[in-house]
Design an enzyme around this catalytic site. Sequence first.
Site, PDB file in Angstrom:
ATOM      1  N   LYS A  61      23.801  39.411  32.200  1.00 38.82           N
ATOM      2  CA  LYS A  61      24.409  39.962  31.008  1.00 38.82           C
ATOM      3  C   LYS A  61      23.425  40.974  30.183  1.00 38.82           C
ATOM      4  O   LYS A  61      23.788  41.969  29.545  1.00 38.82           O
ATOM      5  CB  LYS A  61      24.989  39.011  30.162  1.00 38.82           C
ATOM      6  CG  LYS A  61      26.168  38.229  30.443  1.00 38.82           C
ATOM      7  CD  LYS A  61      26.678  37.234  29.779  1.00 38.82           C
ATOM      8  CE  LYS A  61      27.888  36.514  30.237  1.00 38.82           C
ATOM      9  NZ  LYS A  61      28.193  35.426  29.487  1.00 38.82           N
ATOM     10  N   HIS A 112      21.177  22.482  24.823  1.00 36.68           N
ATOM     11  CA  HIS A 112      22.225  21.863  25.554  1.00 36.68           C
ATOM     12  C   HIS A 112      22.646  20.528  24.696  1.00 36.68           C
ATOM     13  O   HIS A 112      21.844  20.117  23.878  1.00 36.68           O
ATOM     14  CB  HIS A 112      22.002  21.226  27.043  1.00 36.68           C
ATOM     15  CG  HIS A 112      20.921  20.139  26.988  1.00 36.68           C
ATOM     16  ND1 HIS A 112      20.999  18.952  26.753  1.00 36.68           N
ATOM     17  CD2 HIS A 112      19.553  20.588  27.470  1.00 36.68           C
ATOM     18  CE1 HIS A 112      19.891  18.237  27.048  1.00 36.68           C
ATOM     19  NE2 HIS A 112      19.089  19.323  27.359  1.00 36.68           N
TER      20      HIS A 112
END
Length: 141
Positions: A61, A112
């Site tokens: 990206k 995470h």
Amino acid sequence: MIAGIGIDLVEIARIERIATRWGDAFHRRVFTLREIDACSERARPAIHFAARFAVKEALLKSLGLGLGMGVRLHEIETVNERDGRPTLLLHANALWILERRGIGRTHLTITHTKDHAMAVVVLEADGRRPRGPELDADPYE
């Protein structure tokens, strides 16, 4: 100069499902051997595979690319510095594209929870004019 920013969020359960269905074939296709070893030795490997998958997507990206647009996922490798910081190690076309665009530094952060893994990649140009595929035939060089 900032040359690109990418972010990706991965559902850990999705990576667990894919790994269960495809097994080692999935891991070998997407991850380097060093990444497979690093993730496999963890208590819950899927968290770490998901984080590294998020890194790969975030880098793509940041370059304005998608899957199948010239960079294979195993060309994007996450390694840890001695102090534990994650860093990018690029290979083949991934490295060539960064060099071609004048990107001299990459910055990476990973996080995470029990359900999701996320990565952010920032690309920093080294002062040369960044180049993209549309500039490959630059008449001034």
